[in-house]
Design a protein around this motif. Structure first.
Motif, PDB file in Angstrom:
ATOM      1  N   ARG A 113       2.367  34.682 -27.992  1.00 19.86           N
ATOM      2  CA  ARG A 113       2.107  36.029 -27.477  1.00 19.86           C
ATOM      3  C   ARG A 113       0.907  36.626 -28.211  1.00 19.86           C
ATOM      4  O   ARG A 113       1.021  37.055 -29.358  1.00 19.86           O
ATOM      5  CB  ARG A 113       3.341  36.915 -27.658  1.00 19.86           C
ATOM      6  CG  ARG A 113       4.563  36.415 -26.893  1.00 19.86           C
ATOM      7  CD  ARG A 113       5.734  37.361 -27.000  1.00 19.86           C
ATOM      8  NE  ARG A 113       6.903  36.844 -26.312  1.00 19.86           N
ATOM      9  CZ  ARG A 113       8.081  37.444 -26.256  1.00 19.86           C
ATOM     10  NH1 ARG A 113       8.245  38.626 -26.881  1.00 19.86           N
ATOM     11  NH2 ARG A 113       9.103  36.914 -25.600  1.00 19.86           N
ATOM     12  N   ARG A 154       0.954  34.369 -23.418  1.00 20.15           N
ATOM     13  CA  ARG A 154       1.035  35.681 -22.793  1.00 20.15           C
ATOM     14  C   ARG A 154       0.077  36.654 -23.481  1.00 20.15           C
ATOM     15  O   ARG A 154       0.021  36.716 -24.707  1.00 20.15           O
ATOM     16  CB  ARG A 154       2.462  36.235 -22.880  1.00 20.15           C
ATOM     17  CG  ARG A 154       3.512  35.377 -22.195  1.00 20.15           C
ATOM     18  CD  ARG A 154       3.341  35.351 -20.697  1.00 20.15           C
ATOM     19  NE  ARG A 154       4.244  34.405 -20.060  1.00 20.15           N
ATOM     20  CZ  ARG A 154       5.447  34.708 -19.603  1.00 20.15           C
ATOM     21  NH1 ARG A 154       5.918  35.942 -19.772  1.00 20.15           N
ATOM     22  NH2 ARG A 154       6.189  33.794 -19.013  1.00 20.15           N
ATOM     23  N   ASP A 155      -0.674  37.380 -22.697  1.00 26.70           N
ATOM     24  CA  ASP A 155      -1.555  38.441 -23.195  1.00 26.70           C
ATOM     25  C   ASP A 155      -2.082  39.192 -21.992  1.00 26.70           C
ATOM     26  O   ASP A 155      -1.926  38.756 -20.840  1.00 26.70           O
ATOM     27  CB  ASP A 155      -2.707  37.860 -24.027  1.00 26.70           C
ATOM     28  CG  ASP A 155      -3.245  38.877 -25.045  1.00 26.70           C
ATOM     29  OD1 ASP A 155      -2.984  40.085 -24.867  1.00 26.70           O
ATOM     30  OD2 ASP A 155      -3.918  38.466 -26.004  1.00 26.70           O
ATOM     31  N   ASP A 167      -4.868  35.431 -20.642  1.00 21.99           N
ATOM     32  CA  ASP A 167      -3.760  34.472 -20.705  1.00 21.99           C
ATOM     33  C   ASP A 167      -4.058  33.217 -19.894  1.00 21.99           C
ATOM     34  O   ASP A 167      -3.730  32.103 -20.303  1.00 21.99           O
ATOM     35  CB  ASP A 167      -2.448  35.118 -20.255  1.00 21.99           C
ATOM     36  CG  ASP A 167      -2.549  35.797 -18.899  1.00 21.99           C
ATOM     37  OD1 ASP A 167      -3.647  35.776 -18.290  1.00 21.99           O
ATOM     38  OD2 ASP A 167      -1.528  36.349 -18.439  1.00 21.99           O
ATOM     39  N   LEU A 170       4.173  35.139 -32.517  1.00 25.84           N
ATOM     40  CA  LEU A 170       3.625  36.481 -32.294  1.00 25.84           C
ATOM     41  C   LEU A 170       2.285  36.581 -33.004  1.00 25.84           C
ATOM     42  O   LEU A 170       2.228  36.654 -34.234  1.00 25.84           O
ATOM     43  CB  LEU A 170       4.606  37.534 -32.812  1.00 25.84           C
ATOM     44  CG  LEU A 170       6.016  37.458 -32.207  1.00 25.84           C
ATOM     45  CD1 LEU A 170       6.946  38.451 -32.881  1.00 25.84           C
ATOM     46  CD2 LEU A 170       5.974  37.713 -30.704  1.00 25.84           C
ATOM     47  N   GLN A 173       6.239  29.582 -26.847  1.00 21.55           N
ATOM     48  CA  GLN A 173       5.414  30.644 -26.273  1.00 21.55           C
ATOM     49  C   GLN A 173       4.570  31.285 -27.358  1.00 21.55           C
ATOM     50  O   GLN A 173       5.047  31.517 -28.474  1.00 21.55           O
ATOM     51  CB  GLN A 173       6.290  31.714 -25.610  1.00 21.55           C
ATOM     52  CG  GLN A 173       5.493  32.793 -24.886  1.00 21.55           C
ATOM     53  CD  GLN A 173       6.398  33.850 -24.264  1.00 21.55           C
ATOM     54  OE1 GLN A 173       6.968  34.666 -24.965  1.00 21.55           O
ATOM     55  NE2 GLN A 173       6.535  33.805 -22.946  1.00 21.55           N
TER      56      GLN A 173
END
Length: 416
Positions: A136, A160-161, A185, A233, A134
């Motif tokens: 982010r 994800r955002d 995203d 991240l 993932q």
């Protein structure tokens, strides 16, 4: 086994009796003395023949009995041989996907240089298809990083955002110009899918009715969702890059999920640390260490976080691309079973000189992550490669890797 000398290694004769495999000091090895018949036999190690047929060819070339097996065994132990049919069933499945394998051919060749066992490179490339990671943050760094991991063969890359794509997010290889105005995203996931060599493997249905890729392991997420082998991240907020909030990564530390920080702050690119929960320093350790060295650090961070943000944050396109590339390389090194130098360290470089510096992120006793209690270097061990020296396997005059050079290996492995 269908042995072949690793095609990625350039071959050259240093003299009439000595062959050098590879050009760079990190990978080059020499073989000698080599007679004319053995030198000709090396051309037959191209993956098209099994050992039985190679023995027949050896007898036809008047090579001594047992010479073929000795040569193949010791070349394999030196890391010079691959197996054209090795890697197990997952590798066989990948070989059946001709178009995908053609796209991933350069990656496979590179993996052959960083692995030693015949068939190991194909096995690792096939294992990437079963991984779930993932990202982010889908700015200039995150979106490109997601595409790079997907293009390198990682089976599922989730992004994800929040918010929508802005003109300043557009970057070659990342978010395209036509994505401006779309959900950030969604656009980043589409970019990652387009970069993939093939569609991700079909996900099986788990015990709670949640689909998951075959072979996925690791900490489970909400509602039985399978865990991630690695979380990256990559915040768009420059303060979050420079001073990552421990609270953001706390759930990852608690669940034991490995995670890697990366981003751009002002004109500085940052990659790391790679956090192995309970083993290496995390964002909390970084914060505690900075506060210990500079008592006013928390006050500065509070002002940066509460201050009015500038309309456009600095994020040089080429620097963002450099950071994304290095972060992807470190992520793949970990996912392939290695322990990159970002474990417990941040690599930083600044424009315009672009000199990389490693900043250690040591486990801190005041941080609740528990890494300080584990002690030092428990996650790293040195394992030597017990290579026999053939009448002939030695280092050339130029510095080359010689049989027996140790390589680091960690207790942490990506979940497959």
């Amino acid at each position: 086994m269908h042995p072949m000398v690793k095609p990625a290694l350039r071959r050259g004769w240093r003299d009439l009796n000595t062959v050098q495999f590879g050009m760079t000091p990190a990978h080059a090895l020499t073989l000698g003395p080599v007679d004319t018949a053995t030198g000709s036999f090396l051309d037959l190690l191209n993956g098209t023949r099994g050992l039985a047929l190679l023995r027949e060819e050896g007898r036809r070339m008047d090579l001594p009995d047992g010479h073929v097996d000795t040569l193949v065994t010791r070349l394999a132990r030196a890391g010079l041989l691959d197996d054209a049919r090795g890697g197990g069933p997952p590798a066989d499945a990948l070989r059946g996907r001709k178009e995908a394998l053609a796209r991933l051919g350069p990656d496979l060749a590179s993996l052959s240089l960083t692995t030693s066992g015949p068939g190991e490179a194909m096995g690792r490339l096939a294992a990437r298809r079963r991984l779930r990671v993932q990202v982010r943050g889908a700015g200039r760094v995150g979106a490109l990083l997601a595409a790079l991991l997907s293009g390198a063969g990682v089976g599922e890359v989730d992004v994800r955002d929040d918010g929508r794509v802005e003109p300043g997010d557009v970057a070659p290889g990342g978010l395209p110009a036509e994505a401006v105005g779309e959900r950030r995203d969604t656009a980043a996931r589409r970019a990652a899918r387009r970069a993939a060599a093939e569609r991700p493997p079909r996900r099986a249905v788990g015990a709670r009715g949640v689909a998951k890729p075959a072979g996925t392991a690791g900490p489970a997420g909400a509602a039985g969702e399978p865990g991630f082998s690695l979380v990256l991240l990559t915040p768009r907020d420059d303060v979050a890059v420079h001073a990552p909030a421990p609270s953001v990564a706390a759930p990852l530390v608690a669940s034991g999920t490995p995670h890697l920080h990366a981003g751009v702050v002002e004109a500085t690119g940052v990659v790391g640390p790679l956090v192995l929960p309970g083993e290496t320093g995390c964002a909390g350790c970084l914060h505690e260490g900075r506060r210990e060295r500079d008592p006013v650090w928390p006050r500065l961070v509070a002002q940066w976080q509460s201050g009015k943000s500038r309309h456009v944050r600095a994020c040089d396109l080429t620097l963002a691309t450099t950071v994304a590339g290095l972060a992807a390389a470190h992520a793949l090194a970990f996912l392939d079973g290695g322990l990159p130098s970002t474990a417990g360290a941040r690599w930083e470089t600044s424009l315009p000189t672009l000199q990389w510096h490693a900043r250690p992120v040591r486990a801190h006793s005041a941080c609740p992550c528990g890494a300080a209690e584990k002690g030092k270097a428990e996650h790293t061990s040195m394992e030597g490669e017990s290579h026999e020296t053939m009448a002939g396997l030695r280092s050339p005059t130029e510095p080359c890797r010689t049989a027996g050079t140790p390589r680091p290996a960690g207790t942490w492995r990506a979940h497959v």
